[in-house]
Enzyme design. Sequence first.
Site, PDB file in Angstrom:
ATOM      1  N   ASN A   9     178.857  -6.278  12.964  1.00 45.25           N
ATOM      2  CA  ASN A   9     177.450  -5.877  12.919  1.00 45.25           C
ATOM      3  C   ASN A   9     177.348  -4.751  11.900  1.00 45.25           C
ATOM      4  O   ASN A   9     177.765  -3.633  12.166  1.00 45.25           O
ATOM      5  CB  ASN A   9     177.020  -5.407  14.317  1.00 45.25           C
ATOM      6  N   TRP A  10     176.784  -5.081  10.742  1.00 44.61           N
ATOM      7  CA  TRP A  10     176.748  -4.103   9.651  1.00 44.61           C
ATOM      8  C   TRP A  10     175.657  -3.050   9.849  1.00 44.61           C
ATOM      9  O   TRP A  10     175.572  -2.092   9.084  1.00 44.61           O
ATOM     10  CB  TRP A  10     176.562  -4.818   8.309  1.00 44.61           C
ATOM     11  N   LYS A  11     174.769  -3.276  10.829  1.00 42.10           N
ATOM     12  CA  LYS A  11     173.665  -2.328  11.112  1.00 42.10           C
ATOM     13  C   LYS A  11     172.903  -2.031   9.808  1.00 42.10           C
ATOM     14  O   LYS A  11     172.808  -2.910   8.952  1.00 42.10           O
ATOM     15  CB  LYS A  11     174.218  -1.072  11.794  1.00 42.10           C
ATOM     16  N   HIS A  95     170.810  -5.508  21.065  1.00 40.91           N
ATOM     17  CA  HIS A  95     171.736  -4.413  20.775  1.00 40.91           C
ATOM     18  C   HIS A  95     171.203  -3.107  21.377  1.00 40.91           C
ATOM     19  O   HIS A  95     169.994  -2.877  21.399  1.00 40.91           O
ATOM     20  CB  HIS A  95     171.939  -4.270  19.260  1.00 40.91           C
ATOM     21  N   GLU A  97     171.024  -0.236  20.254  1.00 45.51           N
ATOM     22  CA  GLU A  97     170.179   0.554  19.348  1.00 45.51           C
ATOM     23  C   GLU A  97     168.765  -0.006  19.318  1.00 45.51           C
ATOM     24  O   GLU A  97     167.797   0.751  19.214  1.00 45.51           O
ATOM     25  CB  GLU A  97     170.813   0.597  17.947  1.00 45.51           C
ATOM     26  N   GLU A 167     178.768  -4.085  25.446  1.00 48.58           N
ATOM     27  CA  GLU A 167     178.941  -2.899  24.605  1.00 48.58           C
ATOM     28  C   GLU A 167     178.496  -1.659  25.387  1.00 48.58           C
ATOM     29  O   GLU A 167     177.300  -1.333  25.412  1.00 48.58           O
ATOM     30  CB  GLU A 167     178.089  -3.021  23.334  1.00 48.58           C
ATOM     31  N   GLY A 173     180.110   3.812  18.332  1.00 50.59           N
ATOM     32  CA  GLY A 173     180.071   4.800  17.254  1.00 50.59           C
ATOM     33  C   GLY A 173     180.617   6.159  17.650  1.00 50.59           C
ATOM     34  O   GLY A 173     180.470   7.138  16.913  1.00 50.59           O
ATOM     35  N   SER A 213     183.626   0.971  19.305  1.00 53.37           N
ATOM     36  CA  SER A 213     184.773   1.655  18.693  1.00 53.37           C
ATOM     37  C   SER A 213     186.049   0.807  18.666  1.00 53.37           C
ATOM     38  O   SER A 213     187.144   1.337  18.823  1.00 53.37           O
ATOM     39  CB  SER A 213     185.026   3.001  19.384  1.00 53.37           C
ATOM     40  N   GLY A 234     181.308  -2.512  14.802  1.00 52.46           N
ATOM     41  CA  GLY A 234     180.347  -1.770  13.987  1.00 52.46           C
ATOM     42  C   GLY A 234     181.046  -1.128  12.800  1.00 52.46           C
ATOM     43  O   GLY A 234     181.314  -1.769  11.781  1.00 52.46           O
ATOM     44  N   GLY A 235     181.381   0.147  12.927  1.00 54.07           N
ATOM     45  CA  GLY A 235     181.937   0.925  11.815  1.00 54.07           C
ATOM     46  C   GLY A 235     183.105   0.249  11.110  1.00 54.07           C
ATOM     47  O   GLY A 235     183.153   0.211   9.866  1.00 54.07           O
TER      48      GLY A 235
HETATM   49  P1  13P Z   1     181.164   0.709  16.603  1.00 55.15           P
HETATM   50  O1  13P Z   1     182.265  -0.302  16.418  1.00 55.15           O
HETATM   51  O2  13P Z   1     180.843   1.485  15.353  1.00 55.15           O
HETATM   52  O3  13P Z   1     181.397   1.580  17.804  1.00 55.15           O
HETATM   53  O4  13P Z   1     179.827  -0.133  16.904  1.00 55.15           O
HETATM   54  C1  13P Z   1     179.850  -1.122  17.873  1.00 55.15           C
HETATM   55  C2  13P Z   1     178.572  -1.842  17.816  1.00 55.15           C
HETATM   56  O5  13P Z   1     177.518  -1.318  18.104  1.00 55.15           O
HETATM   57  C3  13P Z   1     178.587  -3.242  17.364  1.00 55.15           C
HETATM   58  O6  13P Z   1     177.377  -3.878  17.604  1.00 55.15           O
END
Ligand code: 13P
Length: 250
Positions: A9-11, A95, A97, A167, A173, A213, A234-235
């Site tokens: 997920n590149w956000k 998600h 967020e 999640e 994050g 993470s 994510g990251g």
């Molecule tokens: P991180 O891997 O940066 O914690 O993010 C997870 C995430 O929200 C994937 O959708």
Amino acid sequence: MRKQIVAGNWKMNNDSKQTKALLDELLAKRPQSTNTKIVIAPTFVNLQQAVEQAAGSNIIVAAQNMHQAESGAYTGEISVGMLKSINVNTVILGHSERRAYFGETNSILAEKVKTALKNNVTIIFCFGEELADRQSGNHFNVVETQLREGLFHITEEQWGSVVLAYEPVWAIGTGETASPEQAQEMHAFIRSLLRDNISSTVAENTSILYGGSVKPDNATEIFSKPDVDGGLIGGAALKADDFLAIVNAK
Ligand code: 13P
């Protein structure tokens, strides 16, 4: 056998050029004959170029969101038909967020789920508790409610187009991941909910991803748990080598 999936997920990261460069690197270095499904979710404006770039490869391009209505006066929104018209057939919904910053409730998500499935779009459905819920021991209840209110209205057949992504918000994050035991415990609980409320076939066949993470150095241990069918990253999905190391850990 359930599908094993690693999704990035590149956000709100990577402009057009950066999207092209990262995807070029993924295409060059990816394992070509893996059983693990590889998914990336760039931002909306770069989806079409990513689909074209990844065509013919084993990298699936997904959207990070969509609107519940099929069309209409919803300024700034993206419909399921728009996604399908550029060959995007997978969407991340719910998600944390989106839930926290954009007011997406379980009932809005239930509508999005209906619209996506009606249009034969595969869903990666996200959910998970906040830190306070875990600290108070309420995490199983929170997850059960998110699933019941957002997802359990679909038909048994439609479950074939659903991937779950647990999640925990406190692990997203933050660099603090759920322990492999915590992930396994929750995933087993989710599978038991599916068994008790839907069917044992759906429970056995539905992939449940862990997100929060996940990094190259913790992926193998988390993925070794029997009810963890991959990850939503994510990251670490923003660096080709890290993401592919996680893909190769599944
Ligand atoms: P991180 O891997 O940066 O914690 O993010 C997870 C995430 O929200 C994937 O959708």
